[in-house]
Design an enzyme around this catalytic site. Structure first.
Site, PDB file in Angstrom:
ATOM      1  N   ASP A 155      33.887  67.103  15.934  1.00 19.47           N
ATOM      2  CA  ASP A 155      33.574  68.526  15.722  1.00 19.47           C
ATOM      3  C   ASP A 155      32.082  68.830  15.498  1.00 19.47           C
ATOM      4  OD1 ASP A 155      36.311  68.509  15.855  1.00 19.47           O
ATOM      5  OD2 ASP A 155      36.657  69.437  13.909  1.00 19.47           O
ATOM      6  N   ASP A 174      37.114  71.325  17.586  1.00 21.89           N
ATOM      7  CA  ASP A 174      38.030  72.263  16.949  1.00 21.89           C
ATOM      8  C   ASP A 174      38.145  73.443  17.918  1.00 21.89           C
ATOM      9  OD1 ASP A 174      39.474  72.294  14.486  1.00 21.89           O
ATOM     10  OD2 ASP A 174      38.146  73.856  13.684  1.00 21.89           O
ATOM     11  N   HIS A 181      40.366  76.682  18.310  1.00 22.56           N
ATOM     12  CA  HIS A 181      41.418  77.580  17.832  1.00 22.56           C
ATOM     13  C   HIS A 181      41.616  78.788  18.732  1.00 22.56           C
ATOM     14  CE1 HIS A 181      41.633  75.259  14.211  1.00 22.56           C
ATOM     15  NE2 HIS A 181      40.451  75.613  13.771  1.00 22.56           N
ATOM     16  N   HIS A 210      44.184  82.563  14.787  1.00 24.28           N
ATOM     17  CA  HIS A 210      44.838  81.307  14.400  1.00 24.28           C
ATOM     18  C   HIS A 210      45.340  81.352  12.953  1.00 24.28           C
ATOM     19  CE1 HIS A 210      45.089  76.914  13.548  1.00 24.28           C
ATOM     20  NE2 HIS A 210      45.530  76.918  14.791  1.00 24.28           N
ATOM     21  N   HIS A 236      36.763  80.778  13.013  1.00 25.84           N
ATOM     22  CA  HIS A 236      35.770  79.803  13.505  1.00 25.84           C
ATOM     23  C   HIS A 236      36.282  79.110  14.754  1.00 25.84           C
ATOM     24  CE1 HIS A 236      38.532  77.278  11.171  1.00 25.84           C
ATOM     25  NE2 HIS A 236      38.126  76.268  11.913  1.00 25.84           N
ATOM     26  N   LYS A 253      41.530  70.259  19.691  1.00 23.06           N
ATOM     27  CA  LYS A 253      42.619  70.256  18.703  1.00 23.06           C
ATOM     28  C   LYS A 253      42.624  71.571  17.947  1.00 23.06           C
ATOM     29  CE  LYS A 253      39.573  68.090  15.372  1.00 23.06           C
ATOM     30  NZ  LYS A 253      39.472  69.267  14.492  1.00 23.06           N
ATOM     31  N   CYS A 284      37.967  67.170   8.740  1.00 18.81           N
ATOM     32  CA  CYS A 284      38.342  66.576  10.032  1.00 18.81           C
ATOM     33  C   CYS A 284      37.968  65.101  10.155  1.00 18.81           C
ATOM     34  CB  CYS A 284      37.783  67.421  11.161  1.00 18.81           C
ATOM     35  SG  CYS A 284      38.608  69.034  11.219  1.00 18.81           S
TER      36      CYS A 284
HETATM   37  C1  VGL Z   1      37.167  71.636   9.975  1.00 20.34           C
HETATM   38  C2  VGL Z   1      37.851  73.184   8.453  1.00 20.34           C
HETATM   39  C3  VGL Z   1      38.492  73.901   9.426  1.00 20.34           C
HETATM   40  C4  VGL Z   1      36.413  70.361  10.239  1.00 20.34           C
HETATM   41  C5  VGL Z   1      37.806  72.321  10.975  1.00 20.34           C
HETATM   42  O1  VGL Z   1      35.988  70.151  11.397  1.00 20.34           O
HETATM   43  O2  VGL Z   1      36.230  69.587   9.281  1.00 20.34           O
HETATM   44  N1  VGL Z   1      37.203  72.066   8.723  1.00 20.34           N
HETATM   45  N2  VGL Z   1      38.461  73.462  10.685  1.00 20.34           N
HETATM   46 ZN    ZN Z   2      39.315  74.627  12.236  1.00 19.55          ZN
END
Ligand code: VGL
Ligand code: ZN
Length: 245
Positions: free
Chosen positions: A50, A88, A90, A94, A123, A148, A193
């Site tokens: 990410d 990430d 979404h 979401h 996000h 994901k 993550c």
């Molecule tokens: C993440 C919070 C929400 C991450 C992703 O990449 O750690 N944290 N979505």
């Molecule tokens: Zn996320």
């Protein structure tokens, strides 16, 4: 793989060099230094989790100092034959977004069908600039990008399994099919993550190492310390980029 006796090693090296009357020339020490690094094998993969616009200072869910991982991960990418990137990814609206739950604010929690969910600012919405990989991330060897969190009703911190703990992203099967047995996990965020990815990797049978300085954390209510405690307890190894490069 053997870790850590580097300080000892350097001391010994310097002494040997001097007692042989060789001094500690740059070439001499550089070669020996290199010999003491962890060397990822052809069966190892670097996972860059990410490293997206949403998670750096200008993003929608900024991880403090998130951008600092970029040059470190770029450098690490050069010493791996196998590189995996995650994103990430979404849907708008979401279920992990606070804005999808009446009366909820970002960083509060709610109970969903699969358990407790931290609610985040909107996000990494699919197809937006915020969801793109960071512009300075340079991983030309990357062979697969795993997206994901695209199921509107289920979050996915882990690159392997969604938060319902049942749906798979296919990453384990992909790595296994390619004979990968060891993963080095880097990226954002350490306590979400990265940690979930590392814990799943370990539980799935991969030798798993997290490169601490190639990660940055959100650190929500002690989540960073809790994440390291759990990772350590489960046998995930904690290393630094200087162990590799
Ligand atoms: C993440 C919070 C929400 C991450 C992703 O990449 O750690 N944290 N979505
Ligand atoms: Zn996320």
């Amino acid at each position: 793989m053997k870790l850590l006796p580097r300080r000892q090693f350097i001391r010994n090296t310097a002494l040997t060099g001097m007692s042989l009357g060789l001094g500690t020339s740059a070439i001499w020490s550089t070669n020996l230094w290199a010999a003491n690094k962890l060397k990822p094998s052809a069966n190892s993969a670097l996972i860059a989790v990410d490293v997206q616009n949403c998670f750096v200072s200008s993003g929608t869910l900024p991880v403090p100092k998130g951008e600092e991982v970029v040059p470190i991960i770029n450098a690490l990418g050069k010493v791996f034959d196998n590189v995996v990137i995650t994103q990430d990814w979404h849907t708008a609206g979401h279920t992990s977004f606070a804005s999808s739950h009446v009366g909820k604010k970002p960083f509060e929690t709610t109970q969903l069908s699969y358990g407790q969910q931290v609610l985040w600012p909107d996000h990494c919405v699919q197809g937006t600039p915020d969801a793109e990989l960071h512009g300075d991330l340079k991983l030309p060897k990357a062979q697969v990008v795993i997206r994901k969190g695209f199921n509107p009703q289920v979050d996915s911190y882990s690159a392997f399994k969604e938060a319902d703990r049942k749906s798979t992203t296919g990453l384990a099967a992909y790595l296994q099919a390619r004979g990968i047995d060891t993963v080095y996990v880097t990226g954002l965020a350490t306590d979400f993550c990265v940690a979930w990815t590392a814990l799943d990797a370990k539980a799935l049978g991969f030798e798993t190492l997290v490169v601490e300085d190639a990660c940055r954390a959100i650190d929500l209510n002690g989540s960073l310390e809790a994440a390291w405690k759990e990772m350590t307890a489960k046998g995930v190894k904690r290393i630094q980029s200087s162990d590799l490069i």
